[in-house]
Every structure is written in C-alpha cells, then in structure tokens.
Design an enzyme around this catalytic site. Structure first.
Site, PDB file in Angstrom:
ATOM      1  N   ARG A  56       0.852  -1.255   0.076  1.00 47.56           N
ATOM      2  CA  ARG A  56       0.098  -0.123   0.068  1.00 47.56           C
ATOM      3  C   ARG A  56       0.764   1.205  -0.154  1.00 47.56           C
ATOM      4  NH1 ARG A  56      -3.838  -0.569   4.915  1.00 47.56           N
ATOM      5  NH2 ARG A  56      -2.091  -1.483   5.978  1.00 47.56           N
TER       6      ARG A  56
ATOM      7  N   TYR B 111       7.972   8.598  16.798  1.00 47.33           N
ATOM      8  CA  TYR B 111       8.223   8.597  15.350  1.00 47.33           C
ATOM      9  C   TYR B 111       9.624   9.198  14.757  1.00 47.33           C
ATOM     10  CZ  TYR B 111       6.822   8.616  10.294  1.00 47.33           C
ATOM     11  OH  TYR B 111       6.880   8.427   8.923  1.00 47.33           O
TER      12      TYR B 111
END
Length: 241
Positions: A12, A147
């Site tokens: 994806r 992150y």
C-alpha cells in the site's frame, strides 16, 4: 530476470508505488506486509508481485521471511526498508507500549531486515539498502516523539552502515519524504491539509507516492554507485538542509 528487490510494507501507499516502479524498471520484486491480507492479495493480483507476510519488528520473522524470498526468487540484492507505523500522541500521554511499538518497527526493523541479507551482499560485492525515513526525522514533530526519534535513528543507521558497505560494493542511503498523498494523509481533514499543511510546502501541493518511487529506482541503479550514506529529501521544499 532482473536483480531481486524486496520492499517492506510494500502493498500500500509509498511501498506499493516503489514496488511497481522497480518492477517496471526490470527488477524481480517481492513485497512484505504485516497484516492486511486482503490488500496484499489485491496487490498481487493487480501487479503480479508476490507478497510475503511477516512482522519486521521480529528478527526471527525477518530471517525466515527473507530466506523464503531467496528460496523463491534468488538472492536479495536491493532492500527497501519502507515498513513503518505511527502511534501519535503528546509525550506526557505517550505510553511505553506506544514508544516501543514505533521504535521496534521503524528503527529496529531496519536492523532486523538488513542483517539477514547483509552477508550475501558482501559475498557478492553488490547491494543496495534504501530506507524510507521522514521529514519528521529531520526536523522533529510535536506529537510524534517516538516516530521522529525512530526516523532520525534511521539516518544514523544509514550513515554508519554506508561506511561498512562501501568497500564491498554496497550502498546505503535514505529518503526523507515530506507530506505524500497516501491514504493515511488523505484521512486528514481537507481543511487541515489546505490550511495547515500545504501553505508550508513551497511547491504548493502534496507529493505523490510515485515521486518517492522514482527516487528509489535511481538509488537502486548502477548509475547511483557513487552515492552512499546520503539522505535524499523529497518534501517540496518544506524543510531544507
């Protein structure tokens, strides 16, 4: 058949665009995915690229998964570390589970995936390691301490490993995308995209996954053999270093 390329998180978004572009460039491509079997099956049906399921946060799973790809397709000569997750939240609310999940996938996953193929690349005196970091690994981002830390770590990994691979014909590089028009970004309310994101991008738009894919195809090529330890930014001018 062309050189074998493996793209993690490849069914994806940016990963899928990378896999399709590599196949179009003549590589024999495989992709890894973590959990969405329906999306993986649809990707394979549409593009004829085999998809293999394992969790990049597990070293044992990466060893077994890469061995399966090698048995099916041949030695892995190009590895694209694209798999990543987010567990966003302000730091004072971030849990150890949020921290560990992101670090284990987005940073430790690079070790887990690269280590099993590194010896073969050294033996063959050729290899390409390309890791997808992020603009937020360069500048940081509120609400993404986990992150940002992981993606910054990806850049340190790249610079250090590049020095070890250079004499063996292995290049190690990173790409830092900015805001790309993936399904994840498109879930952000349009008002937020138009008023808070795009005004900070000098080119005036989101990037496209195919634009990141073209960067990967170049870095995977023989023509990029003199480029190693580098970070290629593809963010429309949003952050310049």
């Amino acid at each position: 058949m062309g050189r074998v390329a493996l793209v993690t998180g490849g069914t994806r978004g940016i990963g899928a665009a990378i896999a399709v572009a590599l196949k179009a460039a003549g590589y024999t491509v495989a992709v890894n995915y973590a959990g969405n079997e329906e999306a993986a099956a649809a990707f394979t049906r549409e593009h004829g690229i085999p998809a293999y399921k394992w969790d990049v946060s597990s070293y044992e799973a990466c060893e077994a998964g890469t061995a399966k790809v090698v048995a099916d397709l041949g030695p892995i000569e190009i590895l694209v570390n694209n798999a990543g997750i987010t567990r966003d939240g302000m730091f004072h609310k971030m849990t150890p589970a949020d921290w560990n999940a992101v670090i284990n996938t987005n940073l430790t996953g690079l070790f887990n995936m690269t280590h099993p193929v590194w010896g073969g690349m050294r033996d063959r005196s050729f290899g390409r390691i390309i890791s997808i970091s992020s603009i937020n690994g360069q500048k940081g981002q509120m609400g993404q301490v986990n992150y940002s830390a992981a993606k910054a770590g990806d850049l340190g990994f790249t610079k250090a490993l590049a020095q070890e691979g250079a004499a063996k014909g292995i290049t190690v590089n990173a790409i830092c995308p900015g805001y790309i028009a993936t399904d994840m970004v498109k879930k952000v309310p349009e008002k937020v995209i138009n008023e808070r994101i795009i005004p900070h991008i000098p080119v005036g738009r989101l990037g496209e996954p195919e634009e990141i894919a073209r960067c990967v195809v170049f870095l995977a090529s023989d023509e990029a053999g003199f480029i190693t330890g580098s970070t290629l930014t593809a963010n429309g001018g949003q952050y310049m270093i």
